[in-house]
Design a protein around this motif. Structure first.
Motif, PDB file in Angstrom:
ATOM      1  N   THR A   1     -27.541  -8.192 -24.324  1.00 31.01           N
ATOM      2  CA  THR A   1     -26.202  -8.585 -23.874  1.00 31.01           C
ATOM      3  C   THR A   1     -25.578  -9.495 -24.913  1.00 31.01           C
ATOM      4  O   THR A   1     -26.204 -10.467 -25.353  1.00 31.01           O
ATOM      5  CB  THR A   1     -26.264  -9.323 -22.529  1.00 31.01           C
ATOM      6  N   THR A   2     -24.367  -9.155 -25.337  1.00 36.41           N
ATOM      7  CA  THR A   2     -23.628 -10.019 -26.257  1.00 36.41           C
ATOM      8  C   THR A   2     -22.444 -10.625 -25.515  1.00 36.41           C
ATOM      9  O   THR A   2     -22.243 -10.367 -24.325  1.00 36.41           O
ATOM     10  CB  THR A   2     -23.120  -9.228 -27.483  1.00 36.41           C
ATOM     11  N   ASP A   3     -21.668 -11.397 -26.236  1.00 38.13           N
ATOM     12  CA  ASP A   3     -20.476 -11.975 -25.614  1.00 38.13           C
ATOM     13  C   ASP A   3     -19.362 -10.951 -25.435  1.00 38.13           C
ATOM     14  O   ASP A   3     -18.305 -11.276 -24.894  1.00 38.13           O
ATOM     15  CB  ASP A   3     -19.972 -13.181 -26.425  1.00 38.13           C
ATOM     16  N   ARG A   4     -19.633  -9.690 -25.851  1.00 35.56           N
ATOM     17  CA  ARG A   4     -18.615  -8.654 -25.746  1.00 35.56           C
ATOM     18  C   ARG A   4     -19.029  -7.440 -24.930  1.00 35.56           C
ATOM     19  O   ARG A   4     -18.175  -6.743 -24.370  1.00 35.56           O
ATOM     20  CB  ARG A   4     -18.191  -8.197 -27.153  1.00 35.56           C
ATOM     21  N   ASP A   5     -20.336  -7.154 -24.852  1.00 34.46           N
ATOM     22  CA  ASP A   5     -20.732  -5.923 -24.170  1.00 34.46           C
ATOM     23  C   ASP A   5     -22.231  -5.914 -23.923  1.00 34.46           C
ATOM     24  O   ASP A   5     -22.935  -6.876 -24.261  1.00 34.46           O
ATOM     25  CB  ASP A   5     -20.342  -4.694 -25.012  1.00 34.46           C
TER      26      ASP A   5
ATOM     27  N   ARG B   1     -26.322 -12.994 -26.298  1.00 33.41           N
ATOM     28  CA  ARG B   1     -26.331 -13.897 -25.151  1.00 33.41           C
ATOM     29  C   ARG B   1     -27.631 -13.778 -24.362  1.00 33.41           C
ATOM     30  O   ARG B   1     -28.105 -14.760 -23.790  1.00 33.41           O
ATOM     31  CB  ARG B   1     -25.138 -13.600 -24.229  1.00 33.41           C
TER      32      ARG B   1
ATOM     33  N   ASP C   1     -20.567  -4.834 -35.519  1.00 32.64           N
ATOM     34  CA  ASP C   1     -19.406  -5.531 -34.957  1.00 32.64           C
ATOM     35  C   ASP C   1     -19.493  -5.453 -33.438  1.00 32.64           C
ATOM     36  O   ASP C   1     -18.720  -4.755 -32.775  1.00 32.64           O
ATOM     37  CB  ASP C   1     -18.116  -4.882 -35.469  1.00 32.64           C
ATOM     38  N   VAL C   2     -20.475  -6.173 -32.864  1.00 34.49           N
ATOM     39  CA  VAL C   2     -20.724  -6.074 -31.419  1.00 34.49           C
ATOM     40  C   VAL C   2     -20.741  -7.443 -30.736  1.00 34.49           C
ATOM     41  O   VAL C   2     -21.022  -7.517 -29.536  1.00 34.49           O
ATOM     42  CB  VAL C   2     -22.058  -5.351 -31.143  1.00 34.49           C
ATOM     43  N   GLY C   3     -20.454  -8.500 -31.456  1.00 32.35           N
ATOM     44  CA  GLY C   3     -20.499  -9.828 -30.866  1.00 32.35           C
ATOM     45  C   GLY C   3     -21.838 -10.514 -31.102  1.00 32.35           C
ATOM     46  O   GLY C   3     -22.720  -9.990 -31.801  1.00 32.35           O
ATOM     47  N   THR C   4     -21.996 -11.688 -30.487  1.00 32.19           N
ATOM     48  CA  THR C   4     -23.211 -12.483 -30.684  1.00 32.19           C
ATOM     49  C   THR C   4     -24.113 -12.398 -29.450  1.00 32.19           C
ATOM     50  O   THR C   4     -23.661 -12.213 -28.328  1.00 32.19           O
ATOM     51  CB  THR C   4     -22.851 -13.948 -30.948  1.00 32.19           C
TER      52      THR C   4
END
Length: 321
Positions: free
Chosen positions: A42-46, A25, A20-23
């Protein structure tokens, strides 16, 4: 380069779906390190660090995961591994064990300031204080028993004077530590050089790369740190850095009388530990990848300096905070 197993964005995007870390990038290979493949993710969240383990015993990885989880739970500045949606941290990717970590802030300090030495000493003292209660066990793979057996693998490559130096030193360690009371034990980092820390200015962002972590003498860990953090180019100990680091450490975990007595000998033993391990890489067991081995002579010089000049007095113990 330290990307020995390339990954595609498609592979990593699919891998991230387990968490659960985003998609995804951005994906970037990290051109440092000597053993494992490392990527900045790098994801869209962290931001994260993805590590693929290229060598070593994969059955030891649960120890490292449990240790990092334990230290993170105790609010130490370490990258506790990210667990997937089922609560599992250790994964497989590209047919290799894999771990995902939060990316901690900062850079490796090249010339540590007194404030950085204080911060590192404080964090290491806190870590050693709580690590004595960690239940995981992994024997120290580079302890005195290893020194005594591994020295024979390099003797034929050494000049006669260095053969005597190494043999005499190991004999001295066996006498000193064999006759002493047991030293405090706990989980240790085992390789806490400057390039295994991250600093944002004088603030410690994190302690990383616990893959030499094991159960061992806390004093062994502390001596490795002081030899790297408080030594100048000639191997001499810088009094101010030495005092800043050790005073901060002892404010968290005062050394015992036996530790204080054996301190100069432990500085010598950990210097020889790196002289010997680097000799092994040069002459006996070269790295699996095309990497330049570190100079064994650096720690030979450091050992000779410790023999010639000893160690400065330890700061007086203080009440732990």
């Amino acid at each position: 380069m330290a990307v020995f197993t390339p990954l595609t964005e498609t592979q990593v995007a699919s891998f991230l779906e387990r968490f659960d870390v985003g998609t995804l990038r951005a994906l970037e290979g990290v051109p440092s390190g000597t053993e494992n493949s490392t990527f900045f993710v790098t994801t869209d969240r962290d931001r994260f660090v993805l590590t693929l383990f290229e060598q070593g015993e994969s059955d030891e990885l649960p120890f490292f995961v449990a240790l990092l989880d334990y230290l993170a739970e105790h609010r130490l500045p370490v990258p506790g591994p990210v667990h997937d949606r089922d609560g599992v941290a250790l994964q497989r990717l590209a047919e290799r064990p894999a771990l995902l970590f939060p990316r901690l802030p900062g850079r490796h300090p090249e010339a540590p300031t007194l404030a950085q030495c204080h911060a590192l000493g404080d964090a290491l003292g806190r870590m050693h204080k709580v690590s004595q209660r960690f239940e995981g066990q992994r024997p120290n793979p580079r302890d005195l028993h290893w020194l005594a057996s591994a020295q024979h693998k390099v003797m034929s490559y050494l000049a006669a004077d260095d053969q005597r130096l190494m043999g005499d030193e190991i004999d001295a360690y066996q006498v000193a530590f064999g006759d002493a009371s047991p030293l405090p034990q706990g989980a240790i980092h085992g390789d806490l050089f400057r390039d295994n820390t991250l600093f944002d200015g004088d603030r410690l962002g994190g302690i990383i790369d616990f893959y030499n972590g094991c159960t061992g003498d806390l004093l062994f860990d502390l001596a490795i740190v002081v030899n790297d953090w408080a030594s100048d180019a000639g191997g001499h100990l810088d009094r101010e850095r030495y005092t800043a680091l050790l005073a901060a450490y002892q404010a968290r975990r005062p050394l015992t009388d036996t530790e204080r007595e054996l301190w100069p000998m432990m500085l010598r033993m950990t210097a020889l530990r790196y002289w010997l391990s680097r000799l092994l890489v040069v002459y006996v067991d070269p790295p699996a990848h095309d990497l330049t081995p570190k100079d064994p002579g650096e720690y030979r010089r450091l050992l000779l300096t410790r023999l010639a000049h000893g160690a400065p007095p330890l700061p007086a113990p203080v009440s732990p905070s």
